[in-house]
Design a protein around this motif. Structure first.
Motif, PDB file in Angstrom:
ATOM      1  N   SER A  64       9.768   4.107   1.601  1.00  0.00           N
ATOM      2  CA  SER A  64       8.442   3.829   1.031  1.00  0.00           C
ATOM      3  C   SER A  64       8.501   2.627   0.094  1.00  0.00           C
ATOM      4  CB  SER A  64       7.907   5.056   0.288  1.00  0.00           C
ATOM      5  OG  SER A  64       8.522   5.230  -0.977  1.00  0.00           O
ATOM      6  N   CYS A  65       9.582   2.498  -0.674  1.00  0.00           N
ATOM      7  CA  CYS A  65       9.752   1.328  -1.546  1.00  0.00           C
ATOM      8  C   CYS A  65       9.948   0.059  -0.724  1.00  0.00           C
ATOM      9  CB  CYS A  65      10.938   1.532  -2.479  1.00  0.00           C
ATOM     10  SG  CYS A  65      10.754   2.898  -3.647  1.00  0.00           S
ATOM     11  N   ALA A  66      10.565   0.201   0.453  1.00  0.00           N
ATOM     12  CA  ALA A  66      10.743  -0.960   1.326  1.00  0.00           C
ATOM     13  C   ALA A  66       9.414  -1.440   1.891  1.00  0.00           C
ATOM     14  CB  ALA A  66      11.706  -0.614   2.460  1.00  0.00           C
ATOM     15  N   VAL A  67       8.464  -0.516   2.043  1.00  0.00           N
ATOM     16  CA  VAL A  67       7.132  -0.900   2.518  1.00  0.00           C
ATOM     17  C   VAL A  67       6.356  -1.602   1.407  1.00  0.00           C
ATOM     18  CG1 VAL A  67       4.924  -0.053   3.388  1.00  0.00           C
ATOM     19  CG2 VAL A  67       7.058   0.951   4.213  1.00  0.00           C
ATOM     20  N   LYS A  68       6.262  -0.920   0.252  1.00  0.00           N
ATOM     21  CA  LYS A  68       5.609  -1.495  -0.927  1.00  0.00           C
ATOM     22  C   LYS A  68       6.334  -0.985  -2.162  1.00  0.00           C
ATOM     23  CE  LYS A  68       1.196  -2.240  -1.329  1.00  0.00           C
ATOM     24  NZ  LYS A  68      -0.283  -2.126  -1.394  1.00  0.00           N
ATOM     25  N   TRP A  69       6.480  -1.848  -3.138  1.00  0.00           N
ATOM     26  CA  TRP A  69       7.214  -1.452  -4.334  1.00  0.00           C
ATOM     27  C   TRP A  69       6.538  -0.330  -5.106  1.00  0.00           C
ATOM     28  CZ3 TRP A  69       9.507  -6.328  -7.171  1.00  0.00           C
ATOM     29  CH2 TRP A  69      10.571  -6.827  -6.408  1.00  0.00           C
ATOM     30  N   SER A  70       5.270  -0.088  -4.873  1.00  0.00           N
ATOM     31  CA  SER A  70       4.596   1.013  -5.559  1.00  0.00           C
ATOM     32  C   SER A  70       5.181   2.366  -5.157  1.00  0.00           C
ATOM     33  CB  SER A  70       3.089   0.988  -5.281  1.00  0.00           C
ATOM     34  OG  SER A  70       2.822   0.968  -3.891  1.00  0.00           O
ATOM     35  N   GLY A  71       5.994   2.400  -4.102  1.00  0.00           N
ATOM     36  CA  GLY A  71       6.676   3.635  -3.746  1.00  0.00           C
ATOM     37  C   GLY A  71       7.624   4.113  -4.829  1.00  0.00           C
ATOM     38  N   ILE A  72       8.037   3.216  -5.741  1.00  0.00           N
ATOM     39  CA  ILE A  72       8.966   3.605  -6.807  1.00  0.00           C
ATOM     40  C   ILE A  72       8.343   4.637  -7.727  1.00  0.00           C
ATOM     41  CG2 ILE A  72       8.249   1.768  -8.391  1.00  0.00           C
ATOM     42  CD1 ILE A  72      11.837   3.059  -7.871  1.00  0.00           C
ATOM     43  N   PHE A  73       7.020   4.605  -7.896  1.00  0.00           N
ATOM     44  CA  PHE A  73       6.363   5.593  -8.751  1.00  0.00           C
ATOM     45  C   PHE A  73       6.559   6.997  -8.183  1.00  0.00           C
ATOM     46  CE2 PHE A  73       3.348   1.836  -9.291  1.00  0.00           C
ATOM     47  CZ  PHE A  73       4.007   1.367 -10.426  1.00  0.00           C
ATOM     48  N   PHE A  74       6.384   7.123  -6.874  1.00  0.00           N
ATOM     49  CA  PHE A  74       6.572   8.424  -6.225  1.00  0.00           C
ATOM     50  C   PHE A  74       8.041   8.837  -6.268  1.00  0.00           C
ATOM     51  CE2 PHE A  74       2.739   6.661  -4.270  1.00  0.00           C
ATOM     52  CZ  PHE A  74       1.861   7.726  -4.380  1.00  0.00           C
ATOM     53  N   LEU A  75       8.943   7.888  -6.051  1.00  0.00           N
ATOM     54  CA  LEU A  75      10.374   8.201  -6.052  1.00  0.00           C
ATOM     55  C   LEU A  75      10.803   8.796  -7.387  1.00  0.00           C
ATOM     56  CD1 LEU A  75      13.290   8.090  -5.005  1.00  0.00           C
ATOM     57  CD2 LEU A  75      13.334   5.662  -5.654  1.00  0.00           C
ATOM     58  N   VAL A  76      10.454   8.150  -8.474  1.00  0.00           N
ATOM     59  CA  VAL A  76      10.871   8.628  -9.800  1.00  0.00           C
ATOM     60  C   VAL A  76      10.231   9.976 -10.108  1.00  0.00           C
ATOM     61  CG1 VAL A  76      10.762   8.145 -12.268  1.00  0.00           C
ATOM     62  CG2 VAL A  76      11.301   6.294 -10.660  1.00  0.00           C
TER      63      VAL A  76
END
Length: 348
Positions: A64-76
């Motif tokens: 998801s982070c590879a698609v868009k960096w906003s995936g980092i919010f979900f990851l954390v």
């Protein structure tokens, strides 16, 4: 209908969330087995293994982070949520030091699953860029020789420079756009994006025709989801149900960062940034329907009334979507029919 990165971001975020739910169930089952096996009592409990489902979640969230960096919010947020589920599971079976057990046994494997695995997945998504010299910024210092060691060093430096360029671009993205909107407008669908509206359209049998693709959700679902999310807040506050809490967390981490960026940076943003939140809106609606219908054997006519209300809502969703479909799919219709489907002047 439209080729947006946010659709793929939504897929990987939901896949990661689903893997963590499976991991939660498997972990609790393993703890129950340990507890019932008369194992020696320890204050924090046992180590629960490598936990492949949590590793799979980390890979999905790295994607998801590879698609868009906003995936980092979900990851954390999901990483913290998973660890809190671990502590809650240890507390539920009566361990005296559930958080100590979580930090000792779950955190190390959690770091592998939710830090190392996402980092590897993100880096692997650049394999095509690393494999050839033709990608954007591929040879940062334009080196053409120097051996394998220098090639690896140049590749790493070029890749890091690319990441810096991406970060610089997005932190400075404040250019005005006619269809931009603010996060507080998104839940109410106040400003969708027009993807397609050509001029001089003919063939509808009227003097003036329209052909549109409007990037907007089904209002009955979106407005219903607002009510459902409020119900999730009440449910979680009153009963601490983990399902309501998980849905609220996912919605919050997908929505609140954009509120910050809108206030702090005046960043250009659009309604389709809400795409990763759609599954969690649907889950909020589903959980609310379950609460409304009630358990399998309720008192009186509650189950029948709840099922009737839920069924009526679903019929409204279908009717609402069918009514909007011509302006979602570029059907050629009379201008008056198009205009009637514009719920607010801001939709135009």
């Amino acid at each position: 209908r439209t080729a947006l990165l946010d659709v793929f971001l939504m897929f990987w975020v939901l896949a990661g969330f689903a893997c963590l739910v499976v991991d939660r169930d498997a972990t609790r089952a393993r703890l129950v087995t340990w507890y019932e096996s008369a194992a020696p009592e320890t204050p924090g409990g046992p180590w629960l293994g490598a936990r492949p489902w949590r590793i799979a979640a980390g890979v999905c969230l790295g994607a998801s982070c590879a698609v868009k960096w906003s995936g980092i919010f979900f990851l954390v947020a999901f990483a913290v949520m998973s660890l809190m589920w671990d502590a809650g599971a240890r507390r539920a079976i009566g361990l005296r030091r559930p958080y100590g057990g979580m930090f000792r046994h779950d955190l190390p494997t959690g770091l592998v699953a939710m830090a190392a695995a996402p980092a590897l997945a993100y880096t692997a998504s650049w394999a095509g860029w690393f494999a050839t010299p033709y990608g954007w910024g591929r040879n940062w210092d334009q080196a053409t020789s120097g051996g394998w060691a220098y090639f690896v060093l140049d590749s790493a430096r070029s890749w890091v420079d690319y990441q810096v360029q991406v970060l610089t671009f997005h932190t400075g993205l404040a250019q005005s756009h006619p269809y931009q909107s603010w996060p507080w407008q998104w839940p109410l669908l106040l400003r969708p994006v027009s993807f397609h509206y050509p001029s001089d359209v003919k063939g509808c049998g009227a003097a003036q025709c329209s052909e549109a693709i409007l990037g907007v959700g089904t209002p009955v679902i979106w407005y219903g989801a607002v009510i459902a999310l409020i119900a999730m807040i009440a449910w979680y506050v009153s009963g601490r149900d983990w399902r309501g809490g998980a849905v609220l967390l996912a919605y919050g981490v997908g929505f609140l960062p954009w509120v910050y960026y809108a206030i702090a940076d005046q960043r250009t943003m659009f309604l389709f940034y809400m795409a990763p939140l759609l599954p969690f809106m649907a889950l909020a609606l589903t959980l609310s329907a379950g609460l409304l219908i009630g358990p399998a054997a309720p008192q009186g006519s509650r189950r029948a009334v709840g099922a009737a209300v839920t069924g009526a809502f679903m019929l409204l969703v279908i009717v609402n979507f069918a009514w909007l479909y011509p302006v979602l799919s570029a059907e050629t219709i009379p201008f008056e029919d198009w205009h009637r489907r514009m719920l607010f002047p801001s939709w135009i």
